[in-house]
Design a protein around this motif. Structure first.
Motif, PDB file in Angstrom:
ATOM      1  N   ASP A  30       0.852  -1.188   0.000  1.00 34.01           N
ATOM      2  CA  ASP A  30       0.000   0.000   0.000  1.00 34.01           C
ATOM      3  C   ASP A  30       0.891   1.241   0.000  1.00 34.01           C
ATOM      4  O   ASP A  30       1.586   1.518   0.992  1.00 34.01           O
ATOM      5  CB  ASP A  30      -0.897  -0.001   1.235  1.00 34.01           C
ATOM      6  CG  ASP A  30      -1.922   1.133   1.227  1.00 34.01           C
ATOM      7  OD1 ASP A  30      -1.687   2.140   0.539  1.00 34.01           O
ATOM      8  OD2 ASP A  30      -2.945   1.005   1.917  1.00 34.01           O
ATOM      9  N   LYS A  32       0.266   4.287   0.402  1.00 30.87           N
ATOM     10  CA  LYS A  32      -0.052   5.252   1.453  1.00 30.87           C
ATOM     11  C   LYS A  32       0.639   4.882   2.766  1.00 30.87           C
ATOM     12  O   LYS A  32       1.102   5.752   3.501  1.00 30.87           O
ATOM     13  CB  LYS A  32      -1.567   5.314   1.647  1.00 30.87           C
ATOM     14  CG  LYS A  32      -2.325   5.940   0.489  1.00 30.87           C
ATOM     15  CD  LYS A  32      -3.814   6.022   0.796  1.00 30.87           C
ATOM     16  CE  LYS A  32      -4.573   6.661  -0.363  1.00 30.87           C
ATOM     17  NZ  LYS A  32      -6.037   6.735  -0.076  1.00 30.87           N
ATOM     18  N   LYS A  35       4.350   5.652   2.365  1.00 33.68           N
ATOM     19  CA  LYS A  35       4.526   7.103   2.450  1.00 33.68           C
ATOM     20  C   LYS A  35       4.462   7.575   3.894  1.00 33.68           C
ATOM     21  O   LYS A  35       5.262   8.420   4.332  1.00 33.68           O
ATOM     22  CB  LYS A  35       3.452   7.811   1.621  1.00 33.68           C
ATOM     23  CG  LYS A  35       3.537   9.338   1.602  1.00 33.68           C
ATOM     24  CD  LYS A  35       2.493   9.918   0.665  1.00 33.68           C
ATOM     25  CE  LYS A  35       2.583  11.436   0.576  1.00 33.68           C
ATOM     26  NZ  LYS A  35       2.169  12.074   1.861  1.00 33.68           N
ATOM     27  N   SER A  36       3.548   7.025   4.671  1.00 32.09           N
ATOM     28  CA  SER A  36       3.407   7.402   6.072  1.00 32.09           C
ATOM     29  C   SER A  36       4.644   7.026   6.877  1.00 32.09           C
ATOM     30  O   SER A  36       5.142   7.822   7.691  1.00 32.09           O
ATOM     31  CB  SER A  36       2.169   6.732   6.666  1.00 32.09           C
ATOM     32  OG  SER A  36       2.059   7.015   8.048  1.00 32.09           O
TER      33      SER A  36
END
Length: 217
Positions: A30, A32, A35-36
């Motif tokens: 994922d 996202k 990125k987190s």
């Protein structure tokens, strides 16, 4: 710029964040989430370098564009020229830190890579003594204490990791104004038996500096 600015505990923190990011890149699909984790690593590293200037920030953030194991490995290697050494010291200087110890057992300083040292710590098994040397406020100070082996793993108060620990107990130098001549106060904490392991794990200085300060003040 080639001026060293990364202390050992900061380098350990960077390694911890980079390894977490590498693991995430390899196991999480994922974008996202990746990125987190990447942004969190950036924030944690930035917190450890509040006084970083432009070129230093660029060096610290170079990992943001990487995602492979090889890239992260090369990134950590690229930081080595910027590692700030523990203050070089001699056997004579260490002996001055412990003037009351007549036959002070010393570590082999020639075998130590001072880039990876936050504090010097060593044991004297014969006397059940443990010694620390640390540059508190820019001045090298020494702490001598008794160690009581536990023969098991526990949480070290300095590095916060599970390692074989001993109870390290040191007597403070400070006394209340109205204290009797035989007054003393001892402070004890569980500390890694293996100083090298502790130095590889430590990522912050507060616990160590508070302990040393409480002993020598």
């Amino acid at each position: 710029m080639n001026q060293p600015f990364i202390r050992n505990h900061q380098y350990n923190l960077i390694k911890k964040q980079i390894r977490l990011l590498q693991q995430t890149c390899q196991t999480v699909y994922d974008p996202k989430v990746v990125k987190s984790v990447r942004e969190n690593a950036q924030a944690r590293i930035a917190e450890a370098f509040p006084e970083a200037i432009g070129p230093q920030t660029e060096i610290l953030e170079a990992f943001l564009r990487y995602d492979s194991e090889e890239q992260f490995r090369d990134y950590l290697l690229s930081l080595e020229p910027y590692l700030e050494e523990f203050p070089r010291t001699t056997e004579a200087q260490l002996k001055k830190l412990f003037p009351k110890v007549k036959k002070l057992k010393l570590p082999d300083l020639s075998a130590i890579d001072f880039r990876y040292v936050t504090y010097l710590g060593w044991l004297d098994i014969a006397t059940n003594k443990q010694f620390l040397a640390y540059p508190l406020g820019g001045k090298l100070v020494g702490v001598e204490g008794r160690f009581t082996p536990t023969h098991k793993k526990g949480t070290c108060f300095v590095c916060k990791k599970q390692e074989e620990v001993a109870l390290f107990t040191a007597v403070t130098k400070s006394k209340p104004a109205n204290a009797s001549p035989d007054y003393y106060k001892a402070i004890g904490n569980y500390l890694c038996v293996n100083g090298e392991a502790c130095n590889r794990n430590i990522t912050e200085l507060a616990a160590l500096e508070n302990f040393v300060s409480d002993i020598i003040k």
